[in-house]
Design an enzyme around this catalytic site. Structure first.
Site, PDB file in Angstrom:
ATOM      1  N   GLY A 209       0.805  -0.907  -0.254  1.00 49.03           N
ATOM      2  CA  GLY A 209      -0.250  -0.120   0.219  1.00 49.03           C
ATOM      3  C   GLY A 209       0.762   1.038  -0.487  1.00 49.03           C
ATOM      4  N   HIS A 210       0.815   2.428  -1.021  1.00 51.49           N
ATOM      5  CA  HIS A 210       1.194   3.320  -1.044  1.00 51.49           C
ATOM      6  C   HIS A 210       0.143   4.399  -0.364  1.00 51.49           C
ATOM      7  CE1 HIS A 210       4.018   1.518  -4.390  1.00 51.49           C
ATOM      8  NE2 HIS A 210       4.307   1.131  -2.716  1.00 51.49           N
ATOM      9  N   GLN A 211       0.983   5.923   0.481  1.00 54.27           N
ATOM     10  CA  GLN A 211       0.123   6.701   1.181  1.00 54.27           C
ATOM     11  C   GLN A 211       0.825   8.220   0.591  1.00 54.27           C
ATOM     12  OE1 GLN A 211      -0.961   6.827   5.097  1.00 54.27           O
ATOM     13  NE2 GLN A 211       0.142   5.042   5.959  1.00 54.27           N
ATOM     14  N   GLN A 350       6.866  -2.543  -3.013  1.00 55.44           N
ATOM     15  CA  GLN A 350       7.396  -3.259  -1.956  1.00 55.44           C
ATOM     16  C   GLN A 350       8.925  -2.552  -2.493  1.00 55.44           C
ATOM     17  OE1 GLN A 350       5.516  -6.600  -3.555  1.00 55.44           O
ATOM     18  NE2 GLN A 350       5.841  -7.521  -1.047  1.00 55.44           N
ATOM     19  N   THR A 435      -2.159  -4.091   6.284  1.00 50.48           N
ATOM     20  CA  THR A 435      -1.937  -4.676   7.492  1.00 50.48           C
ATOM     21  C   THR A 435      -2.277  -3.842   9.352  1.00 50.48           C
ATOM     22  OG1 THR A 435       0.208  -5.545   7.664  1.00 50.48           O
ATOM     23  CG2 THR A 435      -0.934  -6.895   6.788  1.00 50.48           C
ATOM     24  N   VAL A 466      14.182  11.786   6.433  1.00 54.85           N
ATOM     25  CA  VAL A 466      15.098  12.930   6.678  1.00 54.85           C
ATOM     26  C   VAL A 466      15.148  13.761   8.203  1.00 54.85           C
ATOM     27  CG1 VAL A 466      16.529  13.050   4.538  1.00 54.85           C
ATOM     28  CG2 VAL A 466      14.640  15.125   4.988  1.00 54.85           C
TER      29      VAL A 466
END
EC number: 6.3.4.4
Length: 519
Positions: A209-211, A350, A435, A466
């Site tokens: 999942g990418h936010q 991933q 998850t 950073v």
């Protein structure tokens, strides 16, 4: 002609229609049309076709400059071709379709069965113009023997002549991949650069999942490209190597109001079933699998070839009724974009350290997560790649539990002590998108980083989190505003990789990206 019309939007102009406009009183029958056409040709040597064609095209393009792809079906004498070339010059391409007399007879008789007034093939061939048709091959740009190749092959040869698919290696694709174990903040980087692209491509499955920052809450993407909302005019593509859980994808489509005009799913993408998810949850808990069914479904794509469509065999997107409106060839979408000179962003999922082939087996995912694997999953040639952006965190993470080795693990309390970020904030944010598990975190692994550079050959490094060096980095919008520790770290990254750190994410917000790119 049909395929040129269906796939490339060609407008078909039939010479029989041009004849009827010139001689509206004749019967629309083949013999009458032949005689009328011969009279027109005898009068001016075929020049009438050029004039009639110009009027027809002007009617298509009323009020604007005529443009697009027009197919004339068909010319009968060299004079007609010369007239069209005089009118449109180098834009005219003459494709002569031919076949053996036996094949032409068979095709004509098959069509004639539906026409009670059709003349016989022998009578047709007695016509002087029809007898001389093959002479047109001498002035054609290409000659295609249609009895020796398929309709699709004819299209390939025609579109090559018309420059409708890419034959040159135009480098228009930028690839973004993770350099560690996932959760590198790829979504935040995509959110920053996505508005620069015309086509957004994603591979992989819902185990990643990418936010992307948004108000009032972050956007989460499990199937759709992370730039979906940030680049609202960009087309979206899920490649043939994608693995799809339809229920979750349809939820995303509804949430982001995506229509079939914008999204294309390759029909060869693999479908995850509920049974896949259940089986994966039972079998792979020992390696902290996300249990989204991606592994089981991917395995079925390989093992189900002999019993395709039977129970527990392969189940592709083309077999899924609810996805039918979105199906389309990824190859055609990509080829069209490259021909049009559009910029393409391929978003991997991933991270390199989870690659099935290059990671710490068995603590790996179900596919090759390197740039090579992503290109293969999407169907993009390496020669079309312009930039490879490898995203790395200052402190890499893995899913909590027995998810595999990491060098020199630390805890969130240590990150809090070093950075000044509140511990509660760290513990809240460092949970997996898919998850919602707490993450493990470790020192930057220079060996793993070097290996990822060698595997992916990035042109640029994007460094994220950073602010984990110093919370005050969140205030930085220029490189020189970063802490000295951060600047020194960047210098070492560049020294080891030999690549520039072009993007630095200082906070979870696509606005908080220090952009040092020269492209």
């Amino acid at each position: 002609m049909r395929l040129l019309k269906d796939r490339y939007g060609a407008k078909i102009i039939k010479t029989r229609e041009l004849i009827l406009k010139k001689a509206p009183k004749i019967k629309p029958e083949r013999k009458a049309l032949q005689l009328a056409g011969q009279k027109l040709d005898n009068k001016d040597g075929g020049a009438w076709v050029g004039e009639a064609l110009q009027r027809a095209i002007d009617n298509y393009a009323t009020g604007q400059t005529p443009k697009g792809l027009y197919v004339v079906d068909s010319v009968r004498i060299p004079g007609q071709i010369e007239a069209i070339r005089r009118a449109y010059g180098a834009e005219v391409h003459h494709i002569h379709l031919t076949a053996t007399d036996e094949e032409l007879r068979k095709r004509y008789e098959a069509r004639s069965k539906e026409d009670d007034e059709a003349i016989s093939y022998d009578e047709l061939k007695r016509n002087r113009t029809e007898r001389q048709i093959e002479q047109l091959a001498e002035v054609a740009d290409i000659v295609v023997s249609t009895d020796r190749c398929s309709e699709e092959a004819v299209l390939v040869r025609a579109t090559a002549l018309l420059n409708l698919y890419p034959r040159s290696n135009d480098a228009l694709v930028d690839v973004l991949i993770g350099g560690q174990f996932g959760s590198e903040g790829k979504g935040n980087i995509v959110g920053h650069i996505a508005p620069e692209y015309d086509l957004l491509v994603r591979v992989g499955g819902p185990n990643a999942g990418h936010q992307v920052y948004a108000e009032p809450r972050p956007e989460k993407y499990y199937h759709l490209p992370s730039g979906t909302q940030r680049a609202p005019n960009a087309k979206l593509l899920l490649g043939p190597g994608a693995v799809i859980y339809p229920k979750k994808l349809l939820e995303e489509i509804a949430e982001h109001k995506i229509d079939a005009e914008r999204l294309t799913i390759d029909p060869r993408a693999m479908i995850i079933t509920d049974a896949d998810r259940e089986e994966e949850a039972k079998r792979f808990g020992s390696i902290s699998s996300t249990a989204q069914g991606v592994g089981i479904a991917s395995a079925r794509k390989m093992t189900g070839r002999s019993d395709y469509k039977e129970e527990r065999a392969a189940f592709l997107a083309r077999d899924c009724e609810v996805l039918q409106p979105y199906l389309g060839s990824a190859r055609q979408i990509l080829a069209g974009a490259i021909v049009a000179g559009q910029r393409i962003l391929l978003e991997g999922t991933q991270g390199t350290g989870l690659s099935l082939h290059h990671g710490d087996y068995p603590h790996v995912t179900t596919r090759d997560t390197t740039v090579s694997g992503c290109l293969a999953d999407a169907g993009i040639a390496p020669s079309n790649v312009r930039k490879i952006i490898m995203v790395c965190r200052t402190y890499p993470i893995r899913v909590g539990g027995p998810s595999g080795p990491m060098a020199h693990e630390v805890d969130m309390a240590e990150i809090h002590r070093r950075s000044g970020i509140p511990l509660e904030e760290l513990e809240k944010n460092e949970r997996t998108t898919t998850t919602d598990r707490p993450r493990r975190i470790a020192e930057f692994d220079w060996v793993q980083f070097r290996d990822s550079v060698q595997l992916n050959g990035p042109t640029d490094i994007a460094l994220t989190f950073v602010d984990y060096f110093d919370v005050n980095n969140r205030k930085a919008f220029r490189f020189e505003q970063l802490s000295q520790e951060t600047i020194s770290f960047v210098e070492e990254i560049e020294r080891i990789s030999g690549r520039p750190v072009s993007l630095l994410s200082t906070d979870f917000n696509w606005r908080n990206v220090v952009d040092r790119r020269a492209w």
